[in-house]
Design a protein around this motif. Structure first.
Motif, PDB file in Angstrom:
ATOM      1  N   PRO A 153       0.743   8.330 -15.121  1.00 35.29           N
ATOM      2  CA  PRO A 153       0.392   9.679 -15.591  1.00 35.29           C
ATOM      3  C   PRO A 153      -1.057  10.014 -15.256  1.00 35.29           C
ATOM      4  O   PRO A 153      -1.918   9.138 -15.251  1.00 35.29           O
ATOM      5  N   ARG A 154      -1.283  11.292 -14.970  1.00 34.86           N
ATOM      6  CA  ARG A 154      -2.660  11.733 -14.692  1.00 34.86           C
ATOM      7  C   ARG A 154      -3.363  12.182 -15.966  1.00 34.86           C
ATOM      8  O   ARG A 154      -4.578  12.380 -15.973  1.00 34.86           O
ATOM      9  N   THR A 155      -2.584  12.377 -17.039  1.00 31.98           N
ATOM     10  CA  THR A 155      -3.194  12.693 -18.328  1.00 31.98           C
ATOM     11  C   THR A 155      -4.157  11.553 -18.697  1.00 31.98           C
ATOM     12  O   THR A 155      -3.771  10.388 -18.581  1.00 31.98           O
ATOM     13  N   ASP A 192      -6.197   8.619 -20.544  1.00 27.62           N
ATOM     14  CA  ASP A 192      -5.766   7.645 -21.560  1.00 27.62           C
ATOM     15  C   ASP A 192      -6.160   8.086 -22.966  1.00 27.62           C
ATOM     16  O   ASP A 192      -5.537   7.679 -23.944  1.00 27.62           O
ATOM     17  N   THR A 247      -0.595  10.010 -27.509  1.00 28.29           N
ATOM     18  CA  THR A 247       0.488   9.218 -26.921  1.00 28.29           C
ATOM     19  C   THR A 247       1.666  10.093 -26.503  1.00 28.29           C
ATOM     20  O   THR A 247       2.264   9.879 -25.440  1.00 28.29           O
ATOM     21  N   VAL A 254       1.119  11.646 -23.072  1.00 29.69           N
ATOM     22  CA  VAL A 254       1.205  10.660 -21.983  1.00 29.69           C
ATOM     23  C   VAL A 254       2.674  10.270 -21.765  1.00 29.69           C
ATOM     24  O   VAL A 254       3.146  10.188 -20.615  1.00 29.69           O
ATOM     25  N   GLU A 268       4.562  13.001 -19.935  1.00 29.64           N
ATOM     26  CA  GLU A 268       4.295  13.008 -18.491  1.00 29.64           C
ATOM     27  C   GLU A 268       4.996  11.812 -17.830  1.00 29.64           C
ATOM     28  O   GLU A 268       5.506  11.924 -16.707  1.00 29.64           O
ATOM     29  N   HIS A 269       5.021  10.698 -18.535  1.00 29.07           N
ATOM     30  CA  HIS A 269       5.734   9.518 -18.006  1.00 29.07           C
ATOM     31  C   HIS A 269       7.211   9.873 -17.765  1.00 29.07           C
ATOM     32  O   HIS A 269       7.788   9.575 -16.716  1.00 29.07           O
ATOM     33  N   PHE A 319       0.159  18.682 -20.148  1.00 30.28           N
ATOM     34  CA  PHE A 319      -0.126  17.843 -18.969  1.00 30.28           C
ATOM     35  C   PHE A 319       0.039  18.594 -17.641  1.00 30.28           C
ATOM     36  O   PHE A 319      -0.434  18.150 -16.600  1.00 30.28           O
TER      37      PHE A 319
END
Ligand code: HEM
Length: 249
Positions: free
Chosen positions: A21-23, A25, A29, A32, A35-36, A114
């Motif tokens: 993911p580009r979001t 860290d 959660t 992320v 986006e995953h 995202f």
């Protein structure tokens, strides 16, 4: 000697390392993870596209009277073998469709968070989807698969119209015609589902690729194998006219 493991055979470590993911860290959660989910849906779609394109290419090759120069390794002039590849590709289009339906569970608020990280990346750039579209053809270019089918039928002394007219009595050619229509409809079903998914997420907003979004995608709802559909319409009318003439007699 070490025994081959599942992990090594399938290169699981490589496979599971490429969902990135580009979001940042530091984001929540759930963003992320959303986006995953979006990345997994696209990557699996590309994997299945790879299989579908290979199967359709093999289906066309199996229909050829002789191997093309440079090609080989596949029995040519074998319509039954071609049908086997087409059946698999047809089923896999259902898998692709199911993946899009699952993506409807991408929460809108998280997608909105995202999406800016996608920048200008867009599914419209998918080289494999373009390759699939080329193989299946459109109103201008009937596509390699359909050309191979028409040539094989003509070499066997029949025609596309005759195959449509004879129905199951045309044997494997009838089955291939049905499978091509299944595949054409599967492709179209995916496009309609994608348009539905896109418009429920973005309404009339523009796409990341710079298109107008829903309007653009609606304009691209093509149905492959137009000649086959047209011929079936004509054969349908012939049958209907014969039926009416018999009843009137
Ligand atoms: C929330 C999910 C999705 C949204 C909102 C979405 C949105 C869009 C939009 C707006 C376009 C038009 C081009 C542009 O301006 O970007 C497009 C094209 C496209 N997308 Fe998606 N998409 C989604 C999921 C997917 C998935 C899972 C795939 C599978 C690889 C995919 C593949 C494609 C393809 C192949 C095109 C080009 C279609 C054509 O040329 O007819 N999209 N998408």
């Amino acid at each position: 000697m070490t025994t081959l493991t599942y992990r090594d055979y399938l290169r699981i470590d490589n496979l599971l390392s490429i969902q990135v993911p580009r979001t940042p860290d530091t984001a929540r959660t759930e963003v992320v993870l959303a986006e995953h989910f979006f990345i997994v849906a696209h990557q699996t779609c590309e994997l299945w596209l790879k299989q579908i394109i290979a199967d359709l290419g093999a289906a066309a090759e199996a229909l050829a009277p002789e191997p093309a120069p440079g090609e080989g390794g596949l029995e040519t002039g074998d319509a039954e073998l071609s049908a086997e590849f087409l059946e698999r590709a047809s089923d896999l289009l259902f898998v692709l469709h199911a993946q899009l339906v699952a993506l409807e569970k991408l929460p809108l608020r998280l997608f909105a968070e995202f999406r800016p990280y996608l920048d200008t990346a867009s599914g419209a750039e998918s080289a494999q989807f373009k390759a699939l579209s080329r193989l299946l053809g459109d109103d201008i270019d009937p596509g390699r698969l359909y050309e191979a089918f028409r040539t094989a039928a003509e070499s066997a002394g029949t025609s596309m119209a005759e195959v449509c007219r004879l129905g199951s009595r045309a044997g494997v050619f009838h089955r291939i015609a049905e499978l091509l229509l299944d595949i054409g409809n599967g492709y179209w079903r995916w496009k309609v589902a994608h348009l539905g998914l896109m418009s429920r997420s973005l309404g009339q907003q523009a796409g990341t690729g710079g298109s107008s979004g829903a309007t653009y995608l609606a304009g691209r709802l093509t149905m492959p194998f137009g000649e086959l559909r047209r011929l079936r319409g004509e054969v349908h009318d012939e049958f209907a006219a014969n039926f009416q003439a018999q009843n009137a007699a």
